[in-house]
Design a protein around this motif. Structure first.
Motif, PDB file in Angstrom:
ATOM      1  N   ILE A  27      39.731  29.216  28.177  1.00  0.00           N
ATOM      2  CA  ILE A  27      40.049  30.581  28.608  1.00  0.00           C
ATOM      3  C   ILE A  27      40.167  30.597  30.131  1.00  0.00           C
ATOM      4  N   VAL A  28      40.865  31.602  30.641  1.00  0.00           N
ATOM      5  CA  VAL A  28      41.043  31.738  32.084  1.00  0.00           C
ATOM      6  C   VAL A  28      39.735  32.214  32.708  1.00  0.00           C
ATOM      7  N   SER A  29      39.378  31.617  33.831  1.00  0.00           N
ATOM      8  CA  SER A  29      38.120  31.960  34.491  1.00  0.00           C
ATOM      9  C   SER A  29      38.175  33.349  35.115  1.00  0.00           C
ATOM     10  N   GLU A  30      37.027  33.981  35.190  1.00  0.00           N
ATOM     11  CA  GLU A  30      36.926  35.305  35.803  1.00  0.00           C
ATOM     12  C   GLU A  30      37.281  35.245  37.291  1.00  0.00           C
ATOM     13  N   GLN A  31      36.956  34.131  37.928  1.00  0.00           N
ATOM     14  CA  GLN A  31      37.284  33.956  39.347  1.00  0.00           C
ATOM     15  C   GLN A  31      38.799  33.984  39.546  1.00  0.00           C
ATOM     16  N   HIS A  32      39.545  33.310  38.683  1.00  0.00           N
ATOM     17  CA  HIS A  32      41.005  33.291  38.782  1.00  0.00           C
ATOM     18  C   HIS A  32      41.578  34.686  38.535  1.00  0.00           C
ATOM     19  N   LYS A  33      41.027  35.385  37.547  1.00  0.00           N
ATOM     20  CA  LYS A  33      41.502  36.737  37.253  1.00  0.00           C
ATOM     21  C   LYS A  33      41.306  37.665  38.447  1.00  0.00           C
ATOM     22  N   SER A  34      40.129  37.615  39.069  1.00  0.00           N
ATOM     23  CA  SER A  34      39.867  38.502  40.205  1.00  0.00           C
ATOM     24  C   SER A  34      40.711  38.104  41.413  1.00  0.00           C
ATOM     25  N   GLN A  35      40.955  36.815  41.590  1.00  0.00           N
ATOM     26  CA  GLN A  35      41.789  36.356  42.694  1.00  0.00           C
ATOM     27  C   GLN A  35      43.224  36.850  42.518  1.00  0.00           C
ATOM     28  N   GLU A  36      43.761  36.765  41.314  1.00  0.00           N
ATOM     29  CA  GLU A  36      45.114  37.259  41.052  1.00  0.00           C
ATOM     30  C   GLU A  36      45.187  38.777  41.225  1.00  0.00           C
ATOM     31  N   LYS A  37      44.137  39.474  40.827  1.00  0.00           N
ATOM     32  CA  LYS A  37      44.099  40.935  40.980  1.00  0.00           C
ATOM     33  C   LYS A  37      44.093  41.323  42.461  1.00  0.00           C
ATOM     34  N   ARG A  38      43.340  40.590  43.269  1.00  0.00           N
ATOM     35  CA  ARG A  38      43.319  40.849  44.715  1.00  0.00           C
ATOM     36  C   ARG A  38      44.696  40.633  45.330  1.00  0.00           C
ATOM     37  N   LYS A  39      45.393  39.580  44.902  1.00  0.00           N
ATOM     38  CA  LYS A  39      46.738  39.320  45.422  1.00  0.00           C
ATOM     39  C   LYS A  39      47.679  40.472  45.086  1.00  0.00           C
ATOM     40  N   ILE A  40      47.608  40.950  43.853  1.00  0.00           N
ATOM     41  CA  ILE A  40      48.477  42.050  43.426  1.00  0.00           C
ATOM     42  C   ILE A  40      48.179  43.301  44.243  1.00  0.00           C
ATOM     43  N   ILE A  41      46.901  43.604  44.465  1.00  0.00           N
ATOM     44  CA  ILE A  41      46.523  44.796  45.241  1.00  0.00           C
ATOM     45  C   ILE A  41      46.992  44.663  46.686  1.00  0.00           C
TER      46      ILE A  41
END
Length: 157
Positions: free
Chosen positions: A4-18
Motif C-alpha cells: 500500500i502507499v505510505s501515509e508519508q507519500h500521500k501527505s507529501q503529494e497533498k502538500r504539492k497539490i496545495i
C-alpha cells in the motif's frame, strides 16, 4: 504480499497539490486584475482565457485533495498463483508475472524510490511511494527475464 502507499507519500503529494493550487490562485488573481484594469480587448481576452484554463486546474486540484486517500491502488503480488493484482476503488486488474518484460529500479542514495515495470499486457506500470518498495523490487526481480533488470541512479519522474 500486499503493498500500500505510505501515509508519508500521500501527505507529501497533498502538500504539492496545495502549494501549486495556491500558486495558480495567485495567477488567477493577476488575470482578474488584468481584466479589470485593462482597456484593450486583447488583454481582456488573454485574461479571460487564462482565468478559464487555470480555474479548470483548480477544480481538478480540489478533487485530488478531496479524494487523496482513495486515489492510490493497492498492489498484491501473489507468488503462489504467479500474478499481480492491482485493486483500485473496488476494481481488480490481474496480470500474470510471466508478462514482465523488464524492470527498472530507480533509487536515490541506496533507497528505492520507484519501480518502472514494462509488461506485455499493460505496457508500463510505475510504482512509487509504496511501503516496502525494496521488497517489491526483490519479488519482481524473480520474475523478470535475465538481463532485463536495470538499476537507475538517475531518478526519472
Amino acid at each position: 504480499m500486499k503493498f500500500i502507499v505510505s501515509e508519508q507519500h500521500k501527505s507529501q503529494e497533498k502538500r504539492k497539490i496545495i502549494f501549486f493550487s495556491a500558486l495558480i490562485a495567485i495567477f488567477i488573481a493577476g488575470f482578474i486584475l488584468m481584466f479589470i484594469s485593462s482597456s484593450e480587448l486583447s488583454n481582456k481576452v488573454i485574461a479571460a482565457v487564462g482565468t478559464f484554463f487555470l480555474a479548470k486546474y483548480l477544480l481538478h486540484a480540489y478533487q485530488n485533495i478531496k479524494n487523496n486517500d482513495n486515489s492510490y491502488p493497492v498492489v498484491e503480488i501473489l507468488e503462489a498463483q504467479e500474478k499481480i493484482d492491482i485493486s483500485h476503488k473496488g476494481a481488480v486488474v490481474s496480470m500474470p508475472l510471466s508478462d514482465i518484460e523488464s524492470l527498472r529500479i530507480q533509487s536515490i542514495k541506496g533507497n528505492v524510490k520507484s519501480l518502472l515495470l514494462t509488461t506485455k499486457s499493460f505496457s508500463n506500470l510505475r510504482f512509487e511511494g509504496y511501503e516496502n518498495l525494496a521488497e517489491m523490487a526483490e519479488l519482481l526481480k524473480k520474475y523478470t527475464p535475465a538481463g532485463k533488470i536495470k538499476n537507475a541512479t538517475w531518478y526519472h519522474r
